[in-house]
Design an enzyme around this catalytic site. Structure first.
Site, PDB file in Angstrom:
ATOM      1  N   ASP A   1      -1.315 -23.567  11.619  1.00 24.14           N
ATOM      2  CA  ASP A   1      -0.764 -22.340  12.189  1.00 24.14           C
ATOM      3  C   ASP A   1      -0.546 -22.480  13.696  1.00 24.14           C
ATOM      4  OD1 ASP A   1      -1.861 -21.826   9.678  1.00 24.14           O
ATOM      5  OD2 ASP A   1      -2.223 -19.726  10.141  1.00 24.14           O
TER       6      ASP A   1
ATOM      7  N   HIS B   1       1.394 -19.571  15.308  1.00 27.38           N
ATOM      8  CA  HIS B   1       1.371 -18.143  15.622  1.00 27.38           C
ATOM      9  C   HIS B   1       1.899 -17.822  17.019  1.00 27.38           C
ATOM     10  CE1 HIS B   1      -0.227 -16.257  12.101  1.00 27.38           C
ATOM     11  NE2 HIS B   1      -1.234 -17.117  12.018  1.00 27.38           N
TER      12      HIS B   1
ATOM     13  N   ASP C   1       3.293 -20.315   9.272  1.00 27.00           N
ATOM     14  CA  ASP C   1       2.808 -19.347  10.261  1.00 27.00           C
ATOM     15  C   ASP C   1       3.207 -19.772  11.668  1.00 27.00           C
ATOM     16  OD1 ASP C   1       1.788 -17.817   8.257  1.00 27.00           O
ATOM     17  OD2 ASP C   1      -0.265 -17.771   9.010  1.00 27.00           O
TER      18      ASP C   1
ATOM     19  N   ASP D   1       4.430 -14.459  14.942  1.00 26.42           N
ATOM     20  CA  ASP D   1       3.492 -13.331  14.904  1.00 26.42           C
ATOM     21  C   ASP D   1       2.274 -13.591  15.789  1.00 26.42           C
ATOM     22  OD1 ASP D   1       4.812 -11.428  13.425  1.00 26.42           O
ATOM     23  OD2 ASP D   1       4.029 -12.099  11.505  1.00 26.42           O
ATOM     24  N   ARG D   2       1.766 -12.496  16.334  1.00 22.03           N
ATOM     25  CA  ARG D   2       0.563 -12.442  17.168  1.00 22.03           C
ATOM     26  C   ARG D   2       0.786 -13.024  18.554  1.00 22.03           C
ATOM     27  NH1 ARG D   2      -2.480 -13.481  12.091  1.00 22.03           N
ATOM     28  NH2 ARG D   2      -3.418 -11.493  11.512  1.00 22.03           N
TER      29      ARG D   2
ATOM     30  N   ASN E   1       2.530 -17.348   5.054  1.00 20.35           N
ATOM     31  CA  ASN E   1       2.581 -15.933   4.684  1.00 20.35           C
ATOM     32  C   ASN E   1       3.144 -15.058   5.797  1.00 20.35           C
ATOM     33  OD1 ASN E   1       0.048 -16.449   6.111  1.00 20.35           O
ATOM     34  ND2 ASN E   1      -0.485 -14.332   5.643  1.00 20.35           N
ATOM     35  N   HIS E   2       3.244 -15.569   7.026  1.00 16.88           N
ATOM     36  CA  HIS E   2       3.841 -14.793   8.112  1.00 16.88           C
ATOM     37  C   HIS E   2       5.334 -15.075   8.283  1.00 16.88           C
ATOM     38  CE1 HIS E   2       0.547 -12.581  10.160  1.00 16.88           C
ATOM     39  NE2 HIS E   2      -0.187 -13.430   9.472  1.00 16.88           N
TER      40      HIS E   2
ATOM     41  N   HIS F   1       0.374 -23.836   2.625  1.00 13.07           N
ATOM     42  CA  HIS F   1      -0.163 -23.003   3.689  1.00 13.07           C
ATOM     43  C   HIS F   1      -1.513 -22.394   3.344  1.00 13.07           C
ATOM     44  CE1 HIS F   1      -0.324 -20.392   7.148  1.00 13.07           C
ATOM     45  NE2 HIS F   1      -0.593 -19.380   6.352  1.00 13.07           N
TER      46      HIS F   1
ATOM     47  N   ARG G   1      -9.177 -10.446   2.212  1.00 12.57           N
ATOM     48  CA  ARG G   1      -7.786 -10.325   2.656  1.00 12.57           C
ATOM     49  C   ARG G   1      -7.040  -9.261   1.860  1.00 12.57           C
ATOM     50  NH1 ARG G   1      -5.861 -14.457   6.014  1.00 12.57           N
ATOM     51  NH2 ARG G   1      -7.050 -16.390   5.983  1.00 12.57           N
TER      52      ARG G   1
ATOM     53  N   HIS H   1      -3.940 -21.467   7.366  1.00 13.64           N
ATOM     54  CA  HIS H   1      -4.170 -20.064   6.998  1.00 13.64           C
ATOM     55  C   HIS H   1      -5.433 -19.443   7.580  1.00 13.64           C
ATOM     56  CE1 HIS H   1      -3.222 -16.526   4.743  1.00 13.64           C
ATOM     57  NE2 HIS H   1      -4.160 -16.662   3.821  1.00 13.64           N
TER      58      HIS H   1
ATOM     59  N   ASP I   1      14.154   5.464  -8.690  1.00 12.34           N
ATOM     60  CA  ASP I   1      15.455   5.876  -9.237  1.00 12.34           C
ATOM     61  C   ASP I   1      15.685   5.157 -10.571  1.00 12.34           C
ATOM     62  OD1 ASP I   1      18.010   6.777  -9.672  1.00 12.34           O
ATOM     63  OD2 ASP I   1      18.933   5.414  -8.209  1.00 12.34           O
TER      64      ASP I   1
ATOM     65  N   ASP J   1      17.375   5.808 -13.354  1.00 16.58           N
ATOM     66  CA  ASP J   1      18.690   5.689 -13.988  1.00 16.58           C
ATOM     67  C   ASP J   1      19.726   5.023 -13.083  1.00 16.58           C
ATOM     68  OD1 ASP J   1      19.026   7.630 -12.094  1.00 16.58           O
ATOM     69  OD2 ASP J   1      19.667   9.209 -13.475  1.00 16.58           O
TER      70      ASP J   1
ATOM     71  N   SER K   1      21.122   5.935 -10.395  1.00 18.03           N
ATOM     72  CA  SER K   1      22.210   6.851 -10.024  1.00 18.03           C
ATOM     73  C   SER K   1      22.386   6.957  -8.515  1.00 18.03           C
ATOM     74  CB  SER K   1      21.915   8.243 -10.594  1.00 18.03           C
ATOM     75  OG  SER K   1      20.734   8.781 -10.011  1.00 18.03           O
TER      76      SER K   1
ATOM     77  N   GLU L   1      20.310   8.603  -6.730  1.00 16.92           N
ATOM     78  CA  GLU L   1      19.597   9.840  -6.377  1.00 16.92           C
ATOM     79  C   GLU L   1      18.334   9.952  -7.232  1.00 16.92           C
ATOM     80  OE1 GLU L   1      23.184  12.902  -5.139  1.00 16.92           O
ATOM     81  OE2 GLU L   1      22.713  12.626  -7.273  1.00 16.92           O
TER      82      GLU L   1
ATOM     83  N   ASP M   1      13.983  17.011  -0.270  1.00 21.88           N
ATOM     84  CA  ASP M   1      15.331  17.497  -0.599  1.00 21.88           C
ATOM     85  C   ASP M   1      15.817  18.373   0.546  1.00 21.88           C
ATOM     86  OD1 ASP M   1      17.674  18.266  -1.786  1.00 21.88           O
ATOM     87  OD2 ASP M   1      16.728  19.634  -3.215  1.00 21.88           O
TER      88      ASP M   1
ATOM     89  N   ASN N   1      18.881  19.052   1.725  1.00 17.51           N
ATOM     90  CA  ASN N   1      20.057  19.909   1.549  1.00 17.51           C
ATOM     91  C   ASN N   1      19.913  20.883   0.385  1.00 17.51           C
ATOM     92  OD1 ASN N   1      20.282  18.236  -0.647  1.00 17.51           O
ATOM     93  ND2 ASN N   1      22.208  17.254   0.005  1.00 17.51           N
TER      94      ASN N   1
ATOM     95  N   LYS O   1      18.120  17.152  -5.659  1.00 17.73           N
ATOM     96  CA  LYS O   1      18.028  15.698  -5.750  1.00 17.73           C
ATOM     97  C   LYS O   1      17.788  15.121  -4.357  1.00 17.73           C
ATOM     98  CE  LYS O   1      21.310  15.513  -9.628  1.00 17.73           C
ATOM     99  NZ  LYS O   1      22.610  14.975 -10.100  1.00 17.73           N
TER     100      LYS O   1
ATOM    101  N   GLU P   1      18.166  10.969   2.580  1.00 23.08           N
ATOM    102  CA  GLU P   1      17.121  11.990   2.655  1.00 23.08           C
ATOM    103  C   GLU P   1      15.729  11.359   2.527  1.00 23.08           C
ATOM    104  OE1 GLU P   1      19.101  16.056   0.849  1.00 23.08           O
ATOM    105  OE2 GLU P   1      18.629  14.426  -0.554  1.00 23.08           O
TER     106      GLU P   1
END
Length: 742
Positions: free
Chosen positions: A243, A245, A272, A275-276, A304-305, A356, A418, A445, A624, A626, A628, A630, A664, A666, A670, A675
């Site tokens: 690592d 990092h 890795d 990050d950090r 994993n980072h 890793h 972890r 790691h 969701d 189906d 759709s 929404e 919702d 509005n 749905k 939203e």
């Protein structure tokens, strides 16, 4: 006794040399220590003695031994100039100094282990929050199978467009380096990048060159297999780094001490990269440039980072936004493409596996080689299936090799520390190695105090290359050099060595301790109100004080960090006596400016979730049912039934349904995607407003009741010891040594 001592033996010519006072004293000290160590801890009557009585008896016995052996006569000789009484005083002084030194060393070691436990437990607790997202998706998919095969529309087209050469990069405000990068990447470009990146100021490449390196690397990585095959047939050796990092200084130290990659000097970088640390983008760009310049000598494994969900929590996304505010969205999208095409591991000479995290009892290299790794833009989110059924087995395979850790005991169990991956024991390692005809495993790691560690009868090697990871002086970094016989040699180092050389041992310990306390206090601020309420339950008379036992109980009950709270009481509740704890000092420490500023610089789970909208979109698509576009109230209710049945929480079904109705905006019955996202944004705004109100209220209280002097002094010491002064990176400013295996 003296005849058998090495001090009186011949050196080279076989002649006996005369013993000096120092030599004879050394011999006598060794004899005294051996006799003293073998003495019983029982008194003359056979009953156990107290520590003071044991010490007195031991000292008396040593003096009797001194007289019985006739050593006092030796000191009475005129040349020696020492009387028997003076010899007794000398022995007593030596024993006292020895006791004091050993007690001092034990106390220092206890403090070091305590600080280390704070750092590690906080790191793992934070990763648990991110792992919960994986568990959430996993449970939803498990109980809503219709979501597992959801098609990801337009994804292939968008990926193709990301890797196309386009003039979609805007000029950034402020200065950028006048350095030109062209394809193909050569050694001269590497030297240029190192010279630019190591500077404190003026180290920002033009964004078009950043995009150029990222795009070219993603296209090249896409052609590689899941497991890279590394060989020492030509080079006779290979170097493995763990690592980094975002620690650019450590990467430059490795390249300075070990040389740039070449056909005779290949490297494996084991994940890795970001990050950090504050220089994650530079580390990533330099590694990708090294790969493009030396494609047969640089092998990059995914960690994993290398995951946008982790980046949103641990600082890399914020880093890119700060350095390239006008282009960060485009650059982060290309970085995601780099992540998804990084190989998952390497095999050296068909005998050593380099991954890793580690392995599990279900890890199969044949299955890992056959996985379409391009589906896993993020390991914590469901993969991109393009309408095909999700294979959770292969998802688990990738998760295990990225997140797992070795354990000393037998078996393979979920990694509760972890919150992700497994703990695998020596039996799991042995079975895996036999099944795949391998000799041992190299993994990263985990931060180790000395940069490396052997486990499982030397069949699992951990390598960690980021020195000063938690704080200056907290740990050393290391890399492995393996020869043609795969015999490991470790190079241990610490970067920016001059900074620690100027400090005394006490100052170095103080910096590590202050960094640990600062991180702990920032974490405790998440539970500040809950801590206050729990403290008051044990303070019925409203005195502001509770017993040490109750204080420790509350700290562990609320934070669940598993720390030695009794040892930390003096640090987190300074100025209190040995029997009672003034819990207000703990709360006052959490409300000091240095802790609140550190909290503001961090990223919460909600910040990370909202910043990474792809996770919210994935949740929306799963609910969701189906497809759709929404979400109806019935679909919400189905999801809530599953959540309450398999992931019980603090809210009832009616309360959760009411929150869904509030989404919702509005009033059409749905909830569409906009939203859904807006509801999270408004919730985040309300959370921040509540935090600001709490801070304002506590500031008013602080203005009327000034914190105690011990709290103020502790806060000032934490601030003073954790201020980092950035300078140009000098790779030669390091301490390094080669450690050969036993």
């Amino acid at each position: 006794m003296l005849r058998s001592c090495v001090c009186l033996r011949s050196e080279e010519d076989g002649k006996r040399r005369g013993s000096s006072v120092e030599d004879a004293s050394s011999c006598r000290s060794s004899e005294i220590e051996r006799v003293g160590a073998s003495m019983q801890t029982l008194g003359p009557s056979g009953q156990p003695q107290s520590v003071s009585a044991q010490t007195t008896t031991r000292a008396s016995s040593l003096l009797q031994l001194f007289q019985r052996k006739g050593w006092c006569k030796h000191f009475r000789k005129p040349l020696r100039g020492m009387s028997a009484s003076r010899a007794e005083k000398t022995i007593r002084a030596a024993i006292f100094i020895q006791k004091w030194y050993r007690r001092h060393q034990a106390r220092r070691e206890m403090e070091r282990r305590c600080n280390w436990q704070i750092f590690q437990n906080l790191e793992y607790a934070s990763e648990q929050d991110q792992a919960e997202l994986y568990k959430f998706f996993n449970d939803l998919i498990k109980h809503m199978p219709q979501a597992a095969g959801r098609k990801n529309q337009h994804h292939a087209d968008s990926n193709f467009s990301l890797l196309e050469e386009k003039d979609d990069i805007m000029d950034e405000l402020g200065d950028t380096v006048d350095a030109k990068i062209e394809l193909p990447i050569r050694k001269s470009h590497i030297d240029l990048l190192i010279d630019v990146f190591r500077k404190k100021r003026g180290n920002r490449l033009h964004p078009k060159y950043v995009a150029l390196i990222l795009r070219e690397a993603a296209k090249s990585l896409k052609q590689l297999p899941n497991i890279s095959m590394v060989s020492t047939a030509v080079s006779q050796q290979v170097t493995v780094c763990g690592d980094l990092h975002g620690k650019l200084d450590d990467l430059l130290v490795v390249l300075h001490k070990n040389g740039l990659p070449s056909s005779s000097n290949p490297y494996v970088f084991n994940g890795d990269f970001v990050d950090r640390g504050k220089r994650g983008l530079e580390v990533l760009l330099l590694l990708l440039s090294l790969y493009l310049a030396f494609p047969q000598a640089v092998f990059l494994n995914r960690g994993n980072h290398e995951d946008s969900v982790m980046n949103a929590r641990y600082g890399f996304i914020r880093e890119v936004e700060g350095k390239y505010p006008r282009n960060h969205k485009r650059l982060l999208s290309i970085i995601d493409e780099v992540y998804r095409w990084l190989p998952l591991g390497s095999v050296l000479n068909s005998r050593v596996l380099i991954v890793h995290g580690g392995i599990s009892d279900n890890t199969s290299l044949d299955l890992i080689k056959s996985i379409d790794r391009g589906k896993y833009v993020s390991i914590l989110r469901p993969p991109l299936t393009d309408g095909e059924p999700l294979d959770k087995t292969e998802w688990q395979q990738i998760f295990d090799i990225m997140w797992s850790d070795p354990q000393a005991v037998m078996g393979c169990v979920p990694n509760t520390l972890r919150g992700a991956g497994v703990w695998f024991g020596p039996d799991t390692t042995e079975n895996f190695l036999q099944r795949h005809r391998l000799s041992y495993v190299i993994r990263s790691h985990e931060c180790k105090p000395n940069g490396h560690e052997f486990m499982h009868d030397n069949k699992v090697i951990t390598i960690f290359s980021a020195s000063n990871y938690y704080a200056i002086g907290s740990n050393k970094g290391a890399y492995i050099r393996l020869n043609n016989q795969l015999m490991p040699h470790f190079v241990q180092y610490i970067s920016a060595a001059s900074q620690s050389k100027r400090l005394s041992f006490k100052q170095r310990m103080g910096m590590v301790e202050s960094s640990a306390l600062k991180e702990l206090a920032v974490k405790m601020r998440d539970y500040r109100d809950e801590l206050e309420d729990e403290f008051k339950k044990f303070d019925s008379d409203n005195t502001g004080c509770i017993t040490i036992t109750n204080w420790c109980y509350v700290m562990e009950k609320v934070t669940k960090l598993g720390l030695p709270w009794r040892l930390l009481r003096d640090k987190l509740a300074p100025g209190t006596d040995s029997h009672m704890v003034n819990y207000n000092t703990t709360l006052d420490l959490l409300d000091t400016d240095v802790i609140m500023e550190a909290e503001a610089d961090g990223t919460s789970v909600m910040d990370a979730l909202y910043a990474n909208k792809a996770s919210l979109v994935a949740i929306f698509n799963i609910i969701d049912a189906d497809n759709s576009g929404e979400i109806t109230l019935d679909e919400f209710e189905t999801a809530i039934d599953l959540l309450t049945a398999h992931m019980p929480g603090d809210y009832s079904k009616e309360e959760m349904l009411e929150k869904c109705r509030m989404m919702d905006l509005n009033g059409d019955g749905k909830v569409d995607l906009n939203e859904f996202l807006e509801a999270f944004r408004l919730s985040d705004v309300q959370r921040r407003q509540q935090q600001d109100e709490n801070i304002r209220r506590r500031s008013e209280v602080r203005s009327t009741t000034k914190p105690s002097d011990p709290v103020t002094e502790l806060a000032e010491r934490i601030h003073r010891n954790t201020v980092i002064v950035e300078t140009d990176i000098d790779p030669s400013d390091c301490e390094a040594k080669v450690i050969k295996p036993n």
